[in-house]
Design a protein around this motif. Structure first.
Motif, PDB file in Angstrom:
ATOM      1  N   GLU A 124       0.831  -1.213   0.000  1.00  0.00           N
ATOM      2  CA  GLU A 124       0.000   0.000   0.000  1.00  0.00           C
ATOM      3  C   GLU A 124       0.864   1.261   0.000  1.00  0.00           C
ATOM      4  OE1 GLU A 124      -2.813  -0.059   3.167  1.00  0.00           O
ATOM      5  OE2 GLU A 124      -3.879  -1.822   2.417  1.00  0.00           O
ATOM      6  N   GLY A 125       1.940   1.239   0.783  1.00  0.00           N
ATOM      7  CA  GLY A 125       2.836   2.387   0.817  1.00  0.00           C
ATOM      8  C   GLY A 125       3.505   2.622  -0.527  1.00  0.00           C
ATOM      9  N   THR A 126       3.844   1.535  -1.211  1.00  0.00           N
ATOM     10  CA  THR A 126       4.478   1.651  -2.524  1.00  0.00           C
ATOM     11  C   THR A 126       3.521   2.275  -3.535  1.00  0.00           C
ATOM     12  OG1 THR A 126       5.948  -0.231  -2.153  1.00  0.00           O
ATOM     13  CG2 THR A 126       5.493   0.361  -4.437  1.00  0.00           C
ATOM     14  N   VAL A 127       2.273   1.828  -3.538  1.00  0.00           N
ATOM     15  CA  VAL A 127       1.282   2.377  -4.474  1.00  0.00           C
ATOM     16  C   VAL A 127       1.066   3.859  -4.202  1.00  0.00           C
ATOM     17  CG1 VAL A 127      -1.105   2.263  -5.267  1.00  0.00           C
ATOM     18  CG2 VAL A 127       0.141   0.151  -4.779  1.00  0.00           C
ATOM     19  N   ALA A 128       0.957   4.222  -2.927  1.00  0.00           N
ATOM     20  CA  ALA A 128       0.764   5.635  -2.577  1.00  0.00           C
ATOM     21  C   ALA A 128       1.952   6.471  -3.038  1.00  0.00           C
ATOM     22  CB  ALA A 128       0.560   5.778  -1.075  1.00  0.00           C
ATOM     23  N   ALA A 129       3.171   5.957  -2.826  1.00  0.00           N
ATOM     24  CA  ALA A 129       4.374   6.682  -3.245  1.00  0.00           C
ATOM     25  C   ALA A 129       4.439   6.791  -4.769  1.00  0.00           C
ATOM     26  CB  ALA A 129       5.616   5.979  -2.710  1.00  0.00           C
ATOM     27  N   ALA A 130       4.081   5.715  -5.466  1.00  0.00           N
ATOM     28  CA  ALA A 130       4.110   5.738  -6.928  1.00  0.00           C
ATOM     29  C   ALA A 130       3.144   6.786  -7.471  1.00  0.00           C
ATOM     30  CB  ALA A 130       3.765   4.357  -7.473  1.00  0.00           C
ATOM     31  N   LYS A 131       1.944   6.845  -6.904  1.00  0.00           N
ATOM     32  CA  LYS A 131       0.961   7.833  -7.365  1.00  0.00           C
ATOM     33  C   LYS A 131       1.443   9.255  -7.080  1.00  0.00           C
ATOM     34  CE  LYS A 131      -3.146   4.887  -6.954  1.00  0.00           C
ATOM     35  NZ  LYS A 131      -4.421   4.640  -6.229  1.00  0.00           N
ATOM     36  N   ARG A 132       2.018   9.457  -5.905  1.00  0.00           N
ATOM     37  CA  ARG A 132       2.516  10.795  -5.552  1.00  0.00           C
ATOM     38  C   ARG A 132       3.658  11.218  -6.472  1.00  0.00           C
ATOM     39  NH1 ARG A 132       6.737  12.331  -2.795  1.00  0.00           N
ATOM     40  NH2 ARG A 132       7.184  10.230  -2.002  1.00  0.00           N
ATOM     41  N   LEU A 133       4.598  10.322  -6.721  1.00  0.00           N
ATOM     42  CA  LEU A 133       5.734  10.646  -7.583  1.00  0.00           C
ATOM     43  C   LEU A 133       5.281  10.880  -9.022  1.00  0.00           C
ATOM     44  CD1 LEU A 133       8.310   8.088  -6.158  1.00  0.00           C
ATOM     45  CD2 LEU A 133       8.476  10.582  -6.008  1.00  0.00           C
ATOM     46  N   TRP A 134       4.349  10.068  -9.495  1.00  0.00           N
ATOM     47  CA  TRP A 134       3.816  10.224 -10.848  1.00  0.00           C
ATOM     48  C   TRP A 134       3.189  11.617 -11.024  1.00  0.00           C
ATOM     49  CZ3 TRP A 134       3.844   7.959 -15.520  1.00  0.00           C
ATOM     50  CH2 TRP A 134       2.794   8.210 -16.420  1.00  0.00           C
ATOM     51  N   GLY A 158       5.889  -5.943  -3.594  1.00  0.00           N
ATOM     52  CA  GLY A 158       6.119  -5.128  -4.771  1.00  0.00           C
ATOM     53  C   GLY A 158       5.270  -5.573  -5.945  1.00  0.00           C
ATOM     54  N   CYS A 159       5.119  -6.875  -6.131  1.00  0.00           N
ATOM     55  CA  CYS A 159       4.312  -7.376  -7.246  1.00  0.00           C
ATOM     56  C   CYS A 159       2.842  -6.969  -7.087  1.00  0.00           C
ATOM     57  CB  CYS A 159       4.446  -8.890  -7.362  1.00  0.00           C
ATOM     58  SG  CYS A 159       6.040  -9.395  -8.102  1.00  0.00           S
ATOM     59  N   LYS A 160       2.347  -6.979  -5.867  1.00  0.00           N
ATOM     60  CA  LYS A 160       0.983  -6.495  -5.634  1.00  0.00           C
ATOM     61  C   LYS A 160       0.887  -5.011  -5.993  1.00  0.00           C
ATOM     62  CE  LYS A 160      -0.038  -9.717  -1.836  1.00  0.00           C
ATOM     63  NZ  LYS A 160      -0.352  -9.830  -0.377  1.00  0.00           N
ATOM     64  N   ALA A 161       1.901  -4.260  -5.606  1.00  0.00           N
ATOM     65  CA  ALA A 161       1.920  -2.827  -5.891  1.00  0.00           C
ATOM     66  C   ALA A 161       2.042  -2.563  -7.388  1.00  0.00           C
ATOM     67  CB  ALA A 161       3.067  -2.165  -5.138  1.00  0.00           C
ATOM     68  N   ALA A 168      -1.401  -2.839  -8.944  1.00  0.00           N
ATOM     69  CA  ALA A 168      -2.251  -1.684  -8.604  1.00  0.00           C
ATOM     70  C   ALA A 168      -1.756  -0.402  -9.265  1.00  0.00           C
ATOM     71  CB  ALA A 168      -2.300  -1.514  -7.089  1.00  0.00           C
ATOM     72  N   THR A 169      -0.444  -0.253  -9.378  1.00  0.00           N
ATOM     73  CA  THR A 169       0.119   0.959  -9.978  1.00  0.00           C
ATOM     74  C   THR A 169      -0.180   1.008 -11.471  1.00  0.00           C
ATOM     75  OG1 THR A 169       1.870   1.021  -8.307  1.00  0.00           O
ATOM     76  CG2 THR A 169       2.249   2.268 -10.321  1.00  0.00           C
ATOM     77  N   LEU A 170      -0.030  -0.110 -12.141  1.00  0.00           N
ATOM     78  CA  LEU A 170      -0.374  -0.172 -13.564  1.00  0.00           C
ATOM     79  C   LEU A 170      -1.868   0.048 -13.762  1.00  0.00           C
ATOM     80  CD1 LEU A 170       1.876  -3.194 -14.498  1.00  0.00           C
ATOM     81  CD2 LEU A 170       2.046  -0.936 -15.551  1.00  0.00           C
ATOM     82  N   ALA A 171      -2.675  -0.532 -12.883  1.00  0.00           N
ATOM     83  CA  ALA A 171      -4.126  -0.349 -12.980  1.00  0.00           C
ATOM     84  C   ALA A 171      -4.505   1.127 -12.839  1.00  0.00           C
ATOM     85  CB  ALA A 171      -4.831  -1.182 -11.914  1.00  0.00           C
ATOM     86  N   ALA A 172      -3.651   1.897 -12.138  1.00  0.00           N
ATOM     87  CA  ALA A 172      -3.881   3.334 -11.982  1.00  0.00           C
ATOM     88  C   ALA A 172      -3.367   4.142 -13.176  1.00  0.00           C
ATOM     89  CB  ALA A 172      -3.208   3.816 -10.700  1.00  0.00           C
ATOM     90  N   GLY A 173      -2.792   3.454 -14.168  1.00  0.00           N
ATOM     91  CA  GLY A 173      -2.349   4.130 -15.378  1.00  0.00           C
ATOM     92  C   GLY A 173      -0.951   4.695 -15.316  1.00  0.00           C
ATOM     93  N   ILE A 174      -0.100   4.121 -14.456  1.00  0.00           N
ATOM     94  CA  ILE A 174       1.251   4.641 -14.236  1.00  0.00           C
ATOM     95  C   ILE A 174       2.279   3.682 -14.832  1.00  0.00           C
ATOM     96  CG2 ILE A 174       2.941   5.205 -12.439  1.00  0.00           C
ATOM     97  CD1 ILE A 174       0.527   5.932 -10.628  1.00  0.00           C
ATOM     98  N   ASN A 175       3.240   4.218 -15.591  1.00  0.00           N
ATOM     99  CA  ASN A 175       4.321   3.405 -16.154  1.00  0.00           C
ATOM    100  C   ASN A 175       5.201   2.845 -15.035  1.00  0.00           C
ATOM    101  OD1 ASN A 175       3.555   4.268 -18.783  1.00  0.00           O
ATOM    102  ND2 ASN A 175       4.788   6.119 -18.547  1.00  0.00           N
ATOM    103  N   VAL A 176       5.623   1.595 -15.177  1.00  0.00           N
ATOM    104  CA  VAL A 176       6.393   0.945 -14.111  1.00  0.00           C
ATOM    105  C   VAL A 176       7.646   0.276 -14.667  1.00  0.00           C
ATOM    106  CG1 VAL A 176       6.383  -0.870 -12.351  1.00  0.00           C
ATOM    107  CG2 VAL A 176       4.340   0.533 -12.699  1.00  0.00           C
TER     108      VAL A 176
END
Length: 355
Positions: free
Chosen positions: A118-128, A146-149, A152-160
């Motif tokens: 959850e922390g990784t997804v939140a950080a990814a969205k903030r950085l994006w 990380g794999c769970k994140a 979720a990060t890709l589902a949010a439309g963020i390049n990974v």
């Protein structure tokens, strides 16, 4: 033709495993783009630690930070994110001309989040949102959390950019996470045609770890198992992202296969060629991110040729021989991932202390 640029003729992108303010402001990055056909840049805590400790441009930048900005991580991002944005801007023409296939810059979430999905997804969205560039990739380690994140990060439309992969086990888990992220996004009615992701398989550290374990009778395997593992991963990639088979439904929605990226391709053993992990891994739809010294070495004496899938049977034979000797490549990969996380955590701690 420039030897590095010639690699592009075989469908592989070359990225630089380095980034600093000096690289950008001196014009060197633009020169690499123009002359070598450099197609992207990656960064990590160790790279930024070196940059901030050694690049004199950061001295004044640190002094200019607001005094009320006391959180070390916030101070680091205040220094680093403008460099990420500037690098993205330098690659934007290539990104646009290639229709989003090339021209990416990667920035990593805090290593402290490696086991916090959850922390990784939140950080990814903030950085994006903060970086606010279409050609940035957020780096996330291939841990279980990380794999769970990643999904979720890709589902949010963020390049990974998935980092710290060392084995076939990691490759399978990351491919699953990528496909799940795309499927979740499609199910939610969102487009996937703009999304881009790379799966970063670390190469040289595998040989560094395994070579000392090999008996003298198996000396012929030294310096070869990392490349063999990568070549086997490429065969797995072909099966998983067959746009006429397993990946067809997502491809029809505009999704792109996740690209394999070869990381840690600087040669650590001086007995091996200094371009070993570039020259043996050239093939279509892949990326090789190389340190500056390795890039210069290949520019001087590297030979570009399609080698990645030249002999997949031989690669599998090497892996089979290692297994007969009791070498469990997946187990080695788990150890290397934990060691890699500790190295990044240490580098990040030193980086925060420096800012």
């Amino acid at each position: 033709m420039n030897r590095v640029r010639a690699i592009r003729e075989f469908g592989q992108q070359v990225w630089l495993d380095d980034l600093s303010r000096g690289l950008i402001e001196s014009g060197e990055l633009q020169q690499l783009i123009d002359q070598d056909g450099l197609a992207g840049v990656t960064s990590n805590p160790a790279i930024f630690r070196q940059a901030i400790l050694k690049d004199p441009r950061y001295i004044d930048a640190k002094a200019a930070l607001p005094t009320m900005l006391t959180d070390p991580e916030a101070r680091f991002e205040a220094l680093a994110l403008p460099d990420i944005q500037a690098a993205c801007d330098a690659f934007l023409p290539l990104y646009q001309a290639s229709k989003g296939d090339m021209g990416y810059v990667s920035f990593e979430v805090s290593p402290s989040l490696a086991h916090d999905a959850e922390g990784t997804v939140a950080a990814a969205k903030r950085l994006w949102q903060t970086i606010n560039r279409p050609n940035v990739m957020i780096k996330i380690p291939a841990t279980q959390a990380g794999c769970k994140a990643i999904t979720a990060t890709l589902a949010a439309g963020i390049n990974v950019n998935v980092t710290l992969m060392f084995s076939a086990e990691h490759v399978e888990q990351v491919f699953n996470a990528y496909v799940a992220g795309l499927e979740a996004r499609v199910a939610a009615g969102h487009p996937v045609d703009h999304l881009r992701s790379v799966a970063s398989v670390f190469i040289s550290r595998v040989d560094t770890k395994i070579d000392p374990q090999l008996p003298e009778s198996a000396a012929a395997l030294r310096g070869k198992l990392a490349v063999a593992s990568a070549q086997a991963a490429y065969q797995t990639w072909h099966q998983r992202f067959d746009v006429k088979g397993a990946f067809k439904a997502l491809h029809d929605k505009g999704a792109r296969p996740q690209s394999l990226l070869w990381a840690s391709t600087g040669t650590k053993n001086p007995a091996y060629s200094d371009v070993l992990y570039v020259q043996t891994l050239i093939g279509p739809d892949t990326v090789n991110t190389v340190p500056g010294a390795t890039l210069a070495a290949f520019r001087d004496h590297g030979q570009a040729a399609r080698t990645l899938d030249a002999n997949p049977e031989a690669a599998q034979q090497l892996i089979t021989e290692a297994a007969k000797l009791g070498i469990d490549l997946n187990a080695v990969g788990r150890v290397l991932q934990e060691e890699g996380l500790k190295l990044f955590e240490q580098a990040f701690a030193e980086l925060l202390a420096a800012v």
